[in-house]
Motif scaffolding. Structure first.
Motif, PDB file in Angstrom:
ATOM      1  N   ILE A 246      73.758  62.806  -5.747  1.00 40.40           N
ATOM      2  CA  ILE A 246      73.036  61.701  -6.398  1.00 40.40           C
ATOM      3  C   ILE A 246      72.192  62.234  -7.559  1.00 40.40           C
ATOM      4  O   ILE A 246      72.160  61.643  -8.638  1.00 40.40           O
ATOM      5  CB  ILE A 246      72.163  60.933  -5.372  1.00 40.40           C
ATOM      6  N   ALA A 247      71.528  63.371  -7.350  1.00 38.30           N
ATOM      7  CA  ALA A 247      70.704  63.951  -8.417  1.00 38.30           C
ATOM      8  C   ALA A 247      71.559  64.365  -9.617  1.00 38.30           C
ATOM      9  O   ALA A 247      71.164  64.169 -10.765  1.00 38.30           O
ATOM     10  CB  ALA A 247      69.908  65.141  -7.884  1.00 38.30           C
TER      11      ALA A 247
ATOM     12  N   SER B 195      79.718  57.825 -10.608  1.00 38.57           N
ATOM     13  CA  SER B 195      78.433  57.625 -11.281  1.00 38.57           C
ATOM     14  C   SER B 195      77.517  56.847 -10.344  1.00 38.57           C
ATOM     15  O   SER B 195      77.976  56.225  -9.385  1.00 38.57           O
ATOM     16  CB  SER B 195      78.637  56.847 -12.588  1.00 38.57           C
ATOM     17  N   ILE B 196      76.228  56.913 -10.633  1.00 39.58           N
ATOM     18  CA  ILE B 196      75.279  56.117  -9.852  1.00 39.58           C
ATOM     19  C   ILE B 196      75.521  54.650 -10.165  1.00 39.58           C
ATOM     20  O   ILE B 196      75.720  54.276 -11.321  1.00 39.58           O
ATOM     21  CB  ILE B 196      73.820  56.504 -10.188  1.00 39.58           C
TER      22      ILE B 196
ATOM     23  N   LEU C 295      64.512  60.144  -6.880  1.00 42.20           N
ATOM     24  CA  LEU C 295      64.933  61.188  -7.821  1.00 42.20           C
ATOM     25  C   LEU C 295      63.778  61.702  -8.672  1.00 42.20           C
ATOM     26  O   LEU C 295      63.771  62.871  -9.069  1.00 42.20           O
ATOM     27  CB  LEU C 295      66.068  60.671  -8.712  1.00 42.20           C
ATOM     28  N   ALA C 296      62.803  60.856  -8.941  1.00 38.91           N
ATOM     29  CA  ALA C 296      61.647  61.267  -9.744  1.00 38.91           C
ATOM     30  C   ALA C 296      60.851  62.384  -9.072  1.00 38.91           C
ATOM     31  O   ALA C 296      60.119  63.113  -9.733  1.00 38.91           O
ATOM     32  CB  ALA C 296      60.740  60.064 -10.016  1.00 38.91           C
TER      33      ALA C 296
ATOM     34  N   TYR D 198      69.123  50.841  -6.555  1.00 32.76           N
ATOM     35  CA  TYR D 198      68.905  51.717  -7.697  1.00 32.76           C
ATOM     36  C   TYR D 198      67.424  51.997  -7.973  1.00 32.76           C
ATOM     37  O   TYR D 198      67.052  53.157  -8.157  1.00 32.76           O
ATOM     38  CB  TYR D 198      69.616  51.206  -8.950  1.00 32.76           C
ATOM     39  N   PRO D 199      66.536  50.996  -7.968  1.00 29.44           N
ATOM     40  CA  PRO D 199      65.113  51.319  -8.196  1.00 29.44           C
ATOM     41  C   PRO D 199      64.562  52.291  -7.138  1.00 29.44           C
ATOM     42  O   PRO D 199      63.768  53.179  -7.453  1.00 29.44           O
ATOM     43  CB  PRO D 199      64.419  49.959  -8.109  1.00 29.44           C
TER      44      PRO D 199
END
Length: 114
Positions: free
Chosen positions: A27-28, A76-77, A91-92, A84-85
């Protein structure tokens, strides 16, 4: 109140999927790049069936999507996903994984799958 429990169940399902280091790294990596299975095989030094199994789980949950380009499948994501949010927030807080693709590229192992 029941709807909140369902949402909590969905969040728990996503977190359970991402509790696997390989899936979390996938995912990253997909945060900034579309990738082919063959690239993940090289990065993780895993078999193609094992990588495909991880991708299937992420796809079944709606976290990633696939696009066929010739005989190759690119992942892809899924930015249209309701998750997604949530993924973006997770991921942040993770270290950037793009160096893995850069190392493949520098070694001449980044496969374009065209």
């Amino acid at each position: 109140m029941e709807k909140a429990a369902l949402e909590l169940d969905k969040a728990a399902m996503v977190l359970k999927l991402l509790g696997d280091k390989t899936r979390l790294t996938i995912i990253a990596l997909l945060e900034k790049n579309d990738c082919c299975v063959c690239e993940f095989v090289e990065i993780f030094k895993m078999s193609q069936p094992a990588i495909s199994q991880h991708l299937r789980k992420l796809k079944d949950a709606g976290l990633v999507e696939e696009t066929r380009k010739g005989q190759w499948m690119f992942y892809s994501i899924n930015r249209k996903s309701v998750f997604y949010p949530f993924l973006k927030e997770i991921l942040a807080h993770l270290p950037n994984q793009q160096d893995k693709l850069k190392k493949l590229d520098e070694a001449g192992l980044r496969i374009t799958c065209k």
